[in-house]
Write a protein that holds these residues in place. Structure first.
Motif, PDB file in Angstrom:
ATOM      1  N   PHE A  51      -8.449   1.776  11.291  1.00  0.00           N
ATOM      2  CA  PHE A  51      -9.289   1.959  10.101  1.00  0.00           C
ATOM      3  C   PHE A  51     -10.704   2.449  10.422  1.00  0.00           C
ATOM      4  CE2 PHE A  51      -6.241  -1.238   8.266  1.00  0.00           C
ATOM      5  CZ  PHE A  51      -5.690  -0.378   7.338  1.00  0.00           C
ATOM      6  N   ASP A  52     -11.108   2.318  11.658  1.00  0.00           N
ATOM      7  CA  ASP A  52     -12.424   2.775  12.098  1.00  0.00           C
ATOM      8  C   ASP A  52     -13.535   2.202  11.199  1.00  0.00           C
ATOM      9  OD1 ASP A  52     -14.146   4.058  13.758  1.00  0.00           O
ATOM     10  OD2 ASP A  52     -13.855   6.060  12.907  1.00  0.00           O
ATOM     11  N   LEU A 117      -0.625   4.164   7.891  1.00  0.00           N
ATOM     12  CA  LEU A 117      -0.081   5.262   7.068  1.00  0.00           C
ATOM     13  C   LEU A 117      -1.185   5.773   6.152  1.00  0.00           C
ATOM     14  CD1 LEU A 117       2.091   2.528   6.730  1.00  0.00           C
ATOM     15  CD2 LEU A 117       3.558   4.507   6.526  1.00  0.00           C
ATOM     16  N   ASN A 118      -1.102   7.044   5.772  1.00  0.00           N
ATOM     17  CA  ASN A 118      -2.095   7.562   4.833  1.00  0.00           C
ATOM     18  C   ASN A 118      -1.698   7.181   3.402  1.00  0.00           C
ATOM     19  OD1 ASN A 118      -0.131   9.376   4.010  1.00  0.00           O
ATOM     20  ND2 ASN A 118      -0.994  11.113   5.114  1.00  0.00           N
ATOM     21  N   SER A 122       2.637   8.602   4.821  1.00  0.00           N
ATOM     22  CA  SER A 122       3.014   9.306   6.057  1.00  0.00           C
ATOM     23  C   SER A 122       2.375   8.567   7.229  1.00  0.00           C
ATOM     24  CB  SER A 122       2.479  10.742   6.045  1.00  0.00           C
ATOM     25  OG  SER A 122       3.258  11.524   5.225  1.00  0.00           O
ATOM     26  N   VAL A 123       3.161   8.421   8.297  1.00  0.00           N
ATOM     27  CA  VAL A 123       2.660   7.656   9.450  1.00  0.00           C
ATOM     28  C   VAL A 123       1.502   8.386  10.122  1.00  0.00           C
ATOM     29  CG1 VAL A 123       3.291   6.671  11.692  1.00  0.00           C
ATOM     30  CG2 VAL A 123       4.948   6.670   9.839  1.00  0.00           C
ATOM     31  N   GLU A 124       0.439   7.638  10.386  1.00  0.00           N
ATOM     32  CA  GLU A 124      -0.698   8.229  11.102  1.00  0.00           C
ATOM     33  C   GLU A 124      -0.752   7.738  12.544  1.00  0.00           C
ATOM     34  OE1 GLU A 124      -4.409   7.959   9.050  1.00  0.00           O
ATOM     35  OE2 GLU A 124      -3.858   9.700   7.834  1.00  0.00           O
ATOM     36  N   GLN A 125      -0.688   6.423  12.705  1.00  0.00           N
ATOM     37  CA  GLN A 125      -0.781   5.871  14.063  1.00  0.00           C
ATOM     38  C   GLN A 125       0.209   4.719  14.242  1.00  0.00           C
ATOM     39  OE1 GLN A 125      -5.164   5.372  14.069  1.00  0.00           O
ATOM     40  NE2 GLN A 125      -4.956   5.513  16.283  1.00  0.00           N
ATOM     41  N   PHE A 148       6.321   9.575  15.975  1.00  0.00           N
ATOM     42  CA  PHE A 148       6.322   9.012  14.618  1.00  0.00           C
ATOM     43  C   PHE A 148       5.262   9.638  13.713  1.00  0.00           C
ATOM     44  CE2 PHE A 148       8.021   5.520  17.273  1.00  0.00           C
ATOM     45  CZ  PHE A 148       9.257   5.395  16.668  1.00  0.00           C
ATOM     46  N   LYS A 149       4.319  10.371  14.313  1.00  0.00           N
ATOM     47  CA  LYS A 149       3.229  10.951  13.518  1.00  0.00           C
ATOM     48  C   LYS A 149       3.767  11.828  12.401  1.00  0.00           C
ATOM     49  CE  LYS A 149      -0.934  10.878  16.208  1.00  0.00           C
ATOM     50  NZ  LYS A 149      -1.835  11.572  17.095  1.00  0.00           N
ATOM     51  N   ASN A 150       3.200  11.650  11.226  1.00  0.00           N
ATOM     52  CA  ASN A 150       3.549  12.427  10.016  1.00  0.00           C
ATOM     53  C   ASN A 150       4.954  12.168   9.465  1.00  0.00           C
ATOM     54  OD1 ASN A 150       1.012  13.678  10.171  1.00  0.00           O
ATOM     55  ND2 ASN A 150       1.827  15.172  11.634  1.00  0.00           N
ATOM     56  N   LYS A 151       5.646  11.183  10.010  1.00  0.00           N
ATOM     57  CA  LYS A 151       6.968  10.849   9.438  1.00  0.00           C
ATOM     58  C   LYS A 151       6.752  10.142   8.109  1.00  0.00           C
ATOM     59  CE  LYS A 151       9.641  11.978  12.988  1.00  0.00           C
ATOM     60  NZ  LYS A 151      10.251  13.282  12.960  1.00  0.00           N
ATOM     61  N   ASN A 152       7.611  10.459   7.158  1.00  0.00           N
ATOM     62  CA  ASN A 152       7.504   9.805   5.858  1.00  0.00           C
ATOM     63  C   ASN A 152       8.898   9.441   5.339  1.00  0.00           C
ATOM     64  OD1 ASN A 152       8.638  12.125   4.613  1.00  0.00           O
ATOM     65  ND2 ASN A 152       6.623  13.098   4.669  1.00  0.00           N
ATOM     66  N   GLY A 153       8.950   9.009   4.116  1.00  0.00           N
ATOM     67  CA  GLY A 153      10.213   8.530   3.542  1.00  0.00           C
ATOM     68  C   GLY A 153      11.316   9.565   3.485  1.00  0.00           C
ATOM     69  N   LYS A 154      10.950  10.840   3.590  1.00  0.00           N
ATOM     70  CA  LYS A 154      11.987  11.890   3.552  1.00  0.00           C
ATOM     71  C   LYS A 154      12.640  12.084   4.924  1.00  0.00           C
ATOM     72  CE  LYS A 154       9.803  14.324  -0.215  1.00  0.00           C
ATOM     73  NZ  LYS A 154       8.749  15.279  -0.505  1.00  0.00           N
ATOM     74  N   ASP A 155      11.974  11.583   5.948  1.00  0.00           N
ATOM     75  CA  ASP A 155      12.529  11.730   7.306  1.00  0.00           C
ATOM     76  C   ASP A 155      13.508  10.593   7.605  1.00  0.00           C
ATOM     77  OD1 ASP A 155      10.964  14.033   8.259  1.00  0.00           O
ATOM     78  OD2 ASP A 155       9.265  12.680   7.971  1.00  0.00           O
TER      79      ASP A 155
END
Lengths: 193, 252
Positions: A51-52, A117-118, A122-125, A148-155
């Motif tokens: 979250f920085d 996730l954003n 979509s997965v971020e980290q 896993f980066k950018n993977k989402n429910g469609k993947d």
């Protein structure tokens, strides 16, 4: 045959005969699964990493039977949990990120990891926080986690479909993949729906 | 040594080197197939035909409903007696399916065993699965040989024992084979396979065999190189002034 050659031959032969026997006994003990906790990130460190500077809020979501059924169907497996903690990262009161700290069963013991996730799920980290076994921590490598980066429910988010497992850490790879998929599905079903 | 003998020796040696290369490389590949597969591209094969079936089960409550596997990587379901197949997904890769059973007493209850992964149960016809916690680790040398389903129990046979799971009280009963029996259980074929791969000495044996295989690969390649590379030529010079027994070899 000179003396040196005789000694060399004797050492080589005894190594070939006895080393595998000794080593296999030692390994048999190790294979029983020794608890060996390795903390890579504390909760605070993990949340700061994902979250920085965002303002972090923690909220518990309790699943109703219908939600649990849908989540299980999407994950293709039963889940034991009836509630989850979701971490939300906000900036100017607007949600920027979500994160879950989850446990998944490794080969012998559970491992703890964070998935961020954003706001579109979509997965971020993904990062391992605690690994509790001596072997198989290859799943903490960037080579594996970056998949896993950018993977989402469609993947699919499944081993052998869109994720390649780590050699020597097959079970941990499967568990991590299931865990990341769980985070995506939970965000979609419990937050965005 | 005659020239022809040398020639035969050279070519037999070369052939042996090639053989050693093939055997050593395939032995390493056999022991670490998952390592090599991780470099490959992921193929998604959703086609299945009846000729690929190696394991199959029929739903006792619906004769049209079949579940089948090619044993290797896939699990398929058919609702029309095998005319059309649909891929059935688990949350783990369906490697080495060695048993598919429909519970004859509970509708839509399926039990699946993956030889080196575990036992998975679905109570909704294959949509949602749950892993059955086993009292042993199939991926650590005690793989599942057989699974049988009873009314209130599941029996699993491995090379080390016989495990009975009571589905009512959810408890395991172990009957481990004694040490003498254990050695008898290994068939000749298994013994030779384990000896060939180093598995007879456990995982360490595999790594020692790998090390030796790498050594053999090095020897084979260097042997081939030495036999192919042009030989150094020497000129024999007889020292006339001194003793004729002294021979000087001069590199050309």
């Amino acid at each position: 045959m000179n003396k040196f050659k005789k000694i060399f031959l004797a050492i080589s032969l005894s190594t070939c005969i006895f080393l595998p026997l000794i080593a296999s006994n030692a390994l048999a003990d190790e294979e029983k699964g020794e608890y060996y906790e390795q903390v890579y990130l504390t909760e605070k460190q993990a949340l700061t990493m994902v979250f920085d500077t965002l303002k972090v809020e923690k909220k518990e979501i309790i699943l109703n039977p219908e939600q649990k059924k849908i989540i299980q169907k999407r994950l293709k497996r039963k889940i034991k949990e009836n509630s989850f903690f979701i971490y939300t990262g906000k900036k100017n009161n607007k949600v920027e990120k979500y994160a879950f700290i989850l446990d998944e069963q490794g080969k012998h013991f559970p491992m703890t990891f964070i998935v961020s996730l954003n706001n579109k799920a979509s997965v971020e980290q993904v990062a391992i926080m605690v690994y509790r076994e001596k072997r198989g921590d290859g799943v903490k490598t960037k080579r594996f986690l970056n998949q896993f980066k950018n993977k989402n429910g469609k993947d699919a988010i499944e081993i052998d479909r869109d994720i390649v497992h780590i050699t020597g850490a097959t079970i941990s790879s499967w568990s991590m993949t299931s865990g990341v998929k769980k985070a995506v599905v939970l965000t979609e079903e419990l937050v965005l729906k | 040594m005659k020239k022809s003998t040398r020639l035969i020796h050279k070519w037999t040696g070369l052939l042996s080197c090639v053989f050693i290369l093939v055997v050593s490389i395939t032995a390493i590949a056999l022991n670490h197939h998952d390592f090599f597969s991780s470099f490959g591209t992921i193929k998604q094969d959703n086609t299945f035909s009846n000729s690929q079936i190696k394991k199959m089960a029929i739903d006792p409550f619906n004769n049209q409903h079949l579940i089948a596997s090619d044993e290797d990587k896939s699990l398929f379901s058919s609702a029309d007696s095998g005319k059309n197949w649909k891929k059935l997904e688990l949350f783990v890769p369906t490697y080495k399916v060695n048993n598919i059973s429909f519970d004859p007493f509970k509708k839509d209850n399926i039990i699946l065993s993956l030889r080196e992964a575990g036992v998975y149960i679905s109570d909704d016809g294959g949509d949602v699965w749950d892993e059955l916690k086993l009292p042993f680790f199939p991926n650590e040398g005690e793989s599942i040989d057989n699974l049988s389903l009873g009314k209130d129990n599941i029996i699993i046979k491995t090379r080390f024992g016989f495990y009975t799971y009571n589905t009512m009280n959810k408890k395991w009963n172990k009957q481990l084979f004694d040490a003498n029996l254990k050695s008898k259980i290994l068939s000749n074929e298994e013994f030779i396979y384990n000896l060939h791969t180093g598995k007879i000495f456990g995982n360490t044996g595999i790594y020692i065999y790998d090390f030796i295989s790498v050594g053999l690969i090095f020897l084979a390649i260097s042997g081939i190189y030495l036999s192919i590379k042009p030989k150094r030529k020497f000129r024999v010079i007889l020292d006339q002034s001194k003793n004729h027994d002294i021979i000087q070899l001069k590199k050309l």
